[in-house]
Design an enzyme around this catalytic site. Structure first.
Site, PDB file in Angstrom:
ATOM      1  N   TYR A   1       9.383   8.004  17.125  1.00 27.51           N
ATOM      2  CA  TYR A   1       9.309   7.989  15.659  1.00 27.51           C
ATOM      3  C   TYR A   1      10.407   8.853  15.050  1.00 27.51           C
ATOM      4  CZ  TYR A   1       7.602   8.608  10.901  1.00 27.51           C
ATOM      5  OH  TYR A   1       7.497   8.638   9.530  1.00 27.51           O
TER       6      TYR A   1
ATOM      7  N   SER B   1       0.845  -1.189   0.000  1.00 27.21           N
ATOM      8  CA  SER B   1       0.000   0.000   0.000  1.00 27.21           C
ATOM      9  C   SER B   1       0.882   1.241   0.000  1.00 27.21           C
ATOM     10  CB  SER B   1      -0.928   0.020   1.228  1.00 27.21           C
ATOM     11  OG  SER B   1      -0.162   0.125   2.421  1.00 27.21           O
ATOM     12  N   GLY B   2       0.251   2.389  -0.208  1.00 28.01           N
ATOM     13  CA  GLY B   2       0.903   3.672  -0.026  1.00 28.01           C
ATOM     14  C   GLY B   2       2.153   3.893  -0.846  1.00 28.01           C
TER      15      GLY B   2
END
Length: 315
Positions: free
Chosen positions: A179, A26-27
């Site tokens: 992150y 995906s993406g």
């Protein structure tokens, strides 16, 4: 919005080359795989979910009927899975020409761990890809033109800091701090890998890339999915609105990855991203490297720690 056909026509053909893209169902990963397939590469879509992988291959083939595309199971949250993937790939191909380390986890509200006990974001985004690159190094070096490794970083690297006293966020977990650290680690890994390849004579090309602001499910459905502290929820809402209103498509966000892999202008050690305002959108080109990523001593220490944690020694 930049012209997709013009972009692809500016790149070199990859006929007969093997390209591995992580997080490709995906993406950004899927769009990068489609572009590489358009350029003639045999593309390995490597992701954790087998059903979604196979669905992504079918979707790619419906878009590009002449493409060579295959799915492969890879869970970057498990070093055993990374090793199994690498071993099985060696049975399917004699070399790997392009490796795009794209897969990632963004800001789960609670601290989670990989199967090996690493904090999930540091473990998947950095250590999983570190191990994958190390295990695929023989296949990459077997490429006739030297394999190209493309670590995928992020604008979040600008806010990152490698916290050696708490790499796994055991004492204090802040979703975006973890992150940001993992994306800075991706950038520093790419720079250190390039330095070592040059000094040690490894037959590798290394370029690094980031997507800018791209509208992907990682952004739209991620960021804690509406849970966690009030600050996390406010940050999530603001990020979602900003990316929806001012971000570019996933296909455009993937262009710096493909540029790094197939442009005759791409050079080892360089960082590529969108060239519009703030490197958020726009056609691909050179990106600015955060000052925090330019510390060779920190990069070497991160490399040594990563070897110890994963058991992977590139030499």
């Amino acid at each position: 919005m930049n012209d997709r056909r013009s972009f692809l026509s500016s790149l070199e053909r990859l006929d007969g080359r093997v390209a591995v893209v992580t997080g490709a169902n995906s993406g950004l990963g899927f769009e990068a795989a489609c572009d590489l397939a358009m350029l003639g590469a045999r593309v390995i879509l490597a992701s954790r979910n087998t059903e979604r992988n196979e669905a992504a291959v079918r979707k790619l083939l419906s878009r590009i009927p002449s493409a060579q595309a295959e799915s492969a199971s890879l869970d970057l949250a498990s070093l055993a899975s990374v090793k199994k993937f690498s071993d099985r790939l060696a049975e399917r191909v004699s070399s790997v020409d392009v490796l795009i380390n794209n897969a990632g986890v963004m800001a789960p509200p609670d601290r989670l761990e990989t199967q090996d006990g690493f904090e999930l974001q540091f473990g998947v985004n950095h250590l999983g890809h570190f191990a994958l690159t190390g295990w695929l190094k023989p296949l990459l070096e077997a490429s006739p033109d030297r394999g190209i490794v493309i670590p995928v970083a992020s604008l979040a690297a600008w806010k990152g800091r490698i916290q050696f006293d708490d790499l796994q966020s055991r004492y204090r977990y802040v979703p975006f701090h973890a992150y940001n650290q993992s994306k800075l680690a991706n950038l520093m890994f790419g720079m250190e890998l390039c330095r070592r390849a040059m000094t040690e004579g490894w037959k590798l090309h290394v370029r690094i890339a980031h997507p800018g602001w791209a509208r992907t499910q990682l952004i739209i459905n991620g960021l804690g999915s509406g849970t966690g502290s009030l600050l996390t929820r406010v940050t999530e809402l603001g990020a979602n609105v900003a990316f929806r209103l001012m971000g570019q498509s996933a296909a455009e966000g993937a262009e710096p990855f493909v540029y790094a892999a197939a442009s005759g202008k791409a050079e080892d050690g360089n960082y590529y991203g969108p060239t519009g305002a703030g490197e958020r959108t726009g056609p691909p080109g050179l990106a600015a490297i955060p000052p925090s990523a330019r510390h060779p001593g920190i990069a070497k220490r991160l490399w040594d720690v990563s070897e110890r944690l994963t058991g992977i020694v590139f030499d």
